[in-house]
Design an enzyme around this catalytic site. Structure first.
Site, PDB file in Angstrom:
ATOM      1  N   CYS A  83       0.808  -1.231   0.000  1.00 48.83           N
ATOM      2  CA  CYS A  83       0.000   0.000   0.000  1.00 48.83           C
ATOM      3  C   CYS A  83       0.839   1.279   0.000  1.00 48.83           C
ATOM      4  O   CYS A  83       0.312   2.357  -0.273  1.00 48.83           O
ATOM      5  CB  CYS A  83      -0.960   0.010   1.174  1.00 48.83           C
ATOM      6  SG  CYS A  83      -2.132  -1.351   1.126  1.00 48.83           S
ATOM      7  N   HIS A 111      -2.639   7.451   2.657  1.00 46.29           N
ATOM      8  CA  HIS A 111      -3.175   6.216   2.091  1.00 46.29           C
ATOM      9  C   HIS A 111      -4.558   5.976   2.700  1.00 46.29           C
ATOM     10  O   HIS A 111      -4.754   6.137   3.901  1.00 46.29           O
ATOM     11  CB  HIS A 111      -2.219   5.063   2.402  1.00 46.29           C
ATOM     12  CG  HIS A 111      -2.822   3.722   2.149  1.00 46.29           C
ATOM     13  ND1 HIS A 111      -3.446   3.425   0.954  1.00 46.29           N
ATOM     14  CD2 HIS A 111      -2.931   2.615   2.926  1.00 46.29           C
ATOM     15  CE1 HIS A 111      -3.901   2.182   1.017  1.00 46.29           C
ATOM     16  NE2 HIS A 111      -3.613   1.673   2.201  1.00 46.29           N
ATOM     17  N   ASN A 122     -10.101   0.550   0.378  1.00 44.11           N
ATOM     18  CA  ASN A 122      -8.643   0.601   0.338  1.00 44.11           C
ATOM     19  C   ASN A 122      -8.176   0.047  -1.012  1.00 44.11           C
ATOM     20  O   ASN A 122      -8.309  -1.153  -1.263  1.00 44.11           O
ATOM     21  CB  ASN A 122      -8.094  -0.234   1.505  1.00 44.11           C
ATOM     22  CG  ASN A 122      -6.582  -0.281   1.546  1.00 44.11           C
ATOM     23  OD1 ASN A 122      -5.904   0.088   0.589  1.00 44.11           O
ATOM     24  ND2 ASN A 122      -6.035  -0.751   2.653  1.00 44.11           N
TER      25      ASN A 122
HETATM   26  O1  UT7 Z   1      -3.522  -0.731   3.805  1.00 38.94           O
HETATM   27  C1  UT7 Z   1      -2.888  -1.143   4.963  1.00 38.94           C
HETATM   28  C2  UT7 Z   1      -3.508  -2.394   5.412  1.00 38.94           C
HETATM   29  N1  UT7 Z   1      -4.656  -2.421   6.201  1.00 38.94           N
HETATM   30  C3  UT7 Z   1      -5.000  -1.565   7.173  1.00 38.94           C
HETATM   31  O2  UT7 Z   1      -4.495  -0.510   7.393  1.00 38.94           O
HETATM   32  C4  UT7 Z   1      -6.135  -2.018   8.068  1.00 38.94           C
HETATM   33  C5  UT7 Z   1      -5.840  -1.754   9.506  1.00 38.94           C
HETATM   34  N2  UT7 Z   1      -6.833  -2.284  10.422  1.00 38.94           N
HETATM   35  C6  UT7 Z   1      -8.136  -1.906  10.417  1.00 38.94           C
HETATM   36  O3  UT7 Z   1      -8.566  -1.115   9.605  1.00 38.94           O
HETATM   37  C7  UT7 Z   1      -9.018  -2.458  11.512  1.00 38.94           C
HETATM   38  O4  UT7 Z   1      -8.240  -3.136  12.456  1.00 38.94           O
HETATM   39  C8  UT7 Z   1     -10.160  -3.397  10.993  1.00 38.94           C
HETATM   40  C9  UT7 Z   1     -11.185  -2.579  10.241  1.00 38.94           C
HETATM   41  C10 UT7 Z   1      -9.574  -4.468  10.108  1.00 38.94           C
HETATM   42  C11 UT7 Z   1     -10.860  -4.060  12.174  1.00 38.94           C
HETATM   43  O5  UT7 Z   1     -11.389  -3.067  13.032  1.00 38.94           O
HETATM   44  P1  UT7 Z   1     -11.137  -3.147  14.605  1.00 38.94           P
HETATM   45  O6  UT7 Z   1     -11.843  -2.018  15.201  1.00 38.94           O
HETATM   46  O7  UT7 Z   1      -9.641  -3.212  14.807  1.00 38.94           O
HETATM   47  O8  UT7 Z   1     -11.846  -4.462  14.983  1.00 38.94           O
HETATM   48  P2  UT7 Z   1     -11.229  -5.767  15.671  1.00 38.94           P
HETATM   49  O9  UT7 Z   1     -10.326  -6.486  14.751  1.00 38.94           O
HETATM   50  O10 UT7 Z   1     -10.720  -5.380  17.034  1.00 38.94           O
HETATM   51  O11 UT7 Z   1     -12.522  -6.627  15.865  1.00 38.94           O
HETATM   52  C12 UT7 Z   1     -13.576  -6.232  16.754  1.00 38.94           C
HETATM   53  C13 UT7 Z   1     -14.734  -7.185  16.567  1.00 38.94           C
HETATM   54  C14 UT7 Z   1     -14.327  -8.648  16.564  1.00 38.94           C
HETATM   55  O12 UT7 Z   1     -15.319  -9.390  17.213  1.00 38.94           O
HETATM   56  P3  UT7 Z   1     -15.127  -9.876  18.748  1.00 38.94           P
HETATM   57  O13 UT7 Z   1     -13.897 -10.734  18.729  1.00 38.94           O
HETATM   58  O14 UT7 Z   1     -14.965  -8.625  19.549  1.00 38.94           O
HETATM   59  O15 UT7 Z   1     -16.393 -10.622  19.032  1.00 38.94           O
HETATM   60  C15 UT7 Z   1     -14.324  -9.027  15.112  1.00 38.94           C
HETATM   61  O16 UT7 Z   1     -14.560 -10.391  14.892  1.00 38.94           O
HETATM   62  O17 UT7 Z   1     -15.351  -6.961  15.302  1.00 38.94           O
HETATM   63  C16 UT7 Z   1     -15.478  -8.205  14.619  1.00 38.94           C
HETATM   64  N3  UT7 Z   1     -15.431  -7.944  13.179  1.00 38.94           N
HETATM   65  C17 UT7 Z   1     -16.536  -7.665  12.470  1.00 38.94           C
HETATM   66  N4  UT7 Z   1     -17.830  -7.556  12.821  1.00 38.94           N
HETATM   67  C18 UT7 Z   1     -18.707  -7.262  11.856  1.00 38.94           C
HETATM   68  C19 UT7 Z   1     -14.359  -7.922  12.356  1.00 38.94           C
HETATM   69  N5  UT7 Z   1     -14.750  -7.651  11.107  1.00 38.94           N
HETATM   70  C20 UT7 Z   1     -16.086  -7.476  11.137  1.00 38.94           C
HETATM   71  C21 UT7 Z   1     -17.059  -7.184  10.189  1.00 38.94           C
HETATM   72  N6  UT7 Z   1     -18.351  -7.078  10.586  1.00 38.94           N
HETATM   73  N7  UT7 Z   1     -16.750  -6.971   8.891  1.00 38.94           N
END
Ligand code: UT7
Length: 320
Positions: free
Chosen positions: A118, A247, A277
């Site tokens: 990225c 980005h 993204n």
């Molecule tokens: O380009 C560079 C590469 N990528 C990035 O920069 C991405 C960086 N990371 C992020 O953008 C975020 O970490 C995410 C959007 C991927 C995830 O958001 P988060 O606020 O960090 O969520 P999390 O991973 O802490 O997950 C919180 C909860 C989890 O459930 P539990 O374990 O608390 O029950 C996940 O399973 O949200 C759940 N979850 C979802 N729920 C509904 C994860 N994805 C989803 C989803 N819909 N799509």
């Protein structure tokens, strides 16, 4: 004394596939909601190539570059080089850049791809500037082109909702006007953090895996740090920039970086709600939007900062 030459961006072009996938479309096959995706990422929709006959990255890159050439009133024969950032090439070789070269008829241009995920656009732009500054090349196409939808695990709700396909390209031209073009650039990589964002080239499971939380934290830290370093290297402060184009990975990452840099919201460009993204294409896609809105005029300073798998970080300060 020989005069200083910098690469100055003289035009931009973009291309995205026609098909739009909204957050509601995911609700049909994933345990997710539009509300979760918007509140956690800022993304509302993304453009995706057709599943059955996916448009290759080179095609999107060729379209974006063709528009950039036209806007620059530049003939393909006037291009000295093509540098394409992509982690979704058509082939290992020929490079995506070589395919774009053939499609556009840039016969005298060298062409190669850059792999920096990225952060690819910031790496490619820095390389192009070095070629121009060295004095041998005058006009280079810098492209970010991605077909990320082909690399996703569509059952992994924490990754597949984030990404979109698309391409963006700029034409850079040698400039000897002091303070114009690429003013400063800062690249950094940390291979020890490679396992938090991975797309295997071999083996059975060749889909992207990400430790989202960890990427998030490193993105905020490293993008802030790179932005401060590039400004310091230029002998300028963040007050001296007109726009910050980060980005486009997650609106919460963008807000956190902007807050740490004390940047007012009006200077921060964010269009990921419509594209998701798009990796190396995200910065030129955002640049295209503010250029079309008449916000890029002579002397405007823009800071591009990105983080990608590797980890790779890049920050480039340019003046138009
Ligand atoms: O380009 C560079 C590469 N990528 C990035 O920069 C991405 C960086 N990371 C992020 O953008 C975020 O970490 C995410 C959007 C991927 C995830 O958001 P988060 O606020 O960090 O969520 P999390 O991973 O802490 O997950 C919180 C909860 C989890 O459930 P539990 O374990 O608390 O029950 C996940 O399973 O949200 C759940 N979850 C979802 N729920 C509904 C994860 N994805 C989803 C989803 N819909 N799509």
């Amino acid at each position: 004394m020989s005069e200083t030459r910098n690469a100055r961006i003289i035009s931009v072009g973009t291309s995205v596939p026609e098909t739009v996938m909204t957050n509601s479309d995911f609700e049909r096959f994933l345990d997710t909601t539009d509300e979760w995706i918007v509140s956690r990422t800022g993304i509302k929709q993304r453009h995706i190539v057709a599943k059955e006959t996916p448009t290759p990255a080179s095609h999107l890159g060729m379209e974006a570059a063709g528009i950039a050439l036209k806007r620059a009133a530049c003939q393909p024969s006037e291009i000295d080089g093509i540098i394409c950032a992509t982690f979704t090439p058509d082939f290992f070789f020929p490079s995506t850049a070589c395919r774009i070269q053939a499609a556009l008829g840039c016969r005298k241009a060298f062409a190669f791809d850059v792999s920096a995920a990225c952060a690819g656009f910031t790496y490619a732009l820095t390389i192009a500037n070095s070629f121009v500054a060295a004095g041998r090349y005058n006009r280079i196409l810098v492209i970010g082109a991605e077909v990320i939808s082909k690399t996703l695990d569509w059952t992994d709700r924490s990754t597949c909702i984030l990404f979109g396909d698309g391409a963006g390209a700029v034409v850079v031209e040698a400039s000897t006007t002091p303070g114009r073009g690429v003013i400063s650039s800062y690249l950094q990589s940390d291979g020890t953090l490679g396992d938090i964002l991975v797309l295997p080239a071999w083996g059975e499971k060749r889909t992207m895996r990400m430790k989202g939380n960890e990427v998030f934290k490193h993105a905020v830290r490293l993008m802030t740090d790179a932005s401060e370093k590039v400004m310091a290297a230029a002998g300028l402060t963040l007050d001296d920039i007109d726009y910050f184009i980060p980005h486009q990975a997650n609106s919460r990452i963008i807000s956190a970086v902007a807050e740490q840099l004390h940047l007012p919201a009006g200077k921060v460009v964010c269009n990921l709600e419509r594209f998701g993204n798009t990796s190396s294409a995200s910065i030129p896609l955002a640049l295209d939007e503010i250029w079309a809105a008449g916000r890029i005029t002579d002397g405007i300073r823009v800071l591009f900062t990105a983080l990608g798998g590797g980890l790779t970080v890049g920050s480039v300060l340019v003046c138009f």
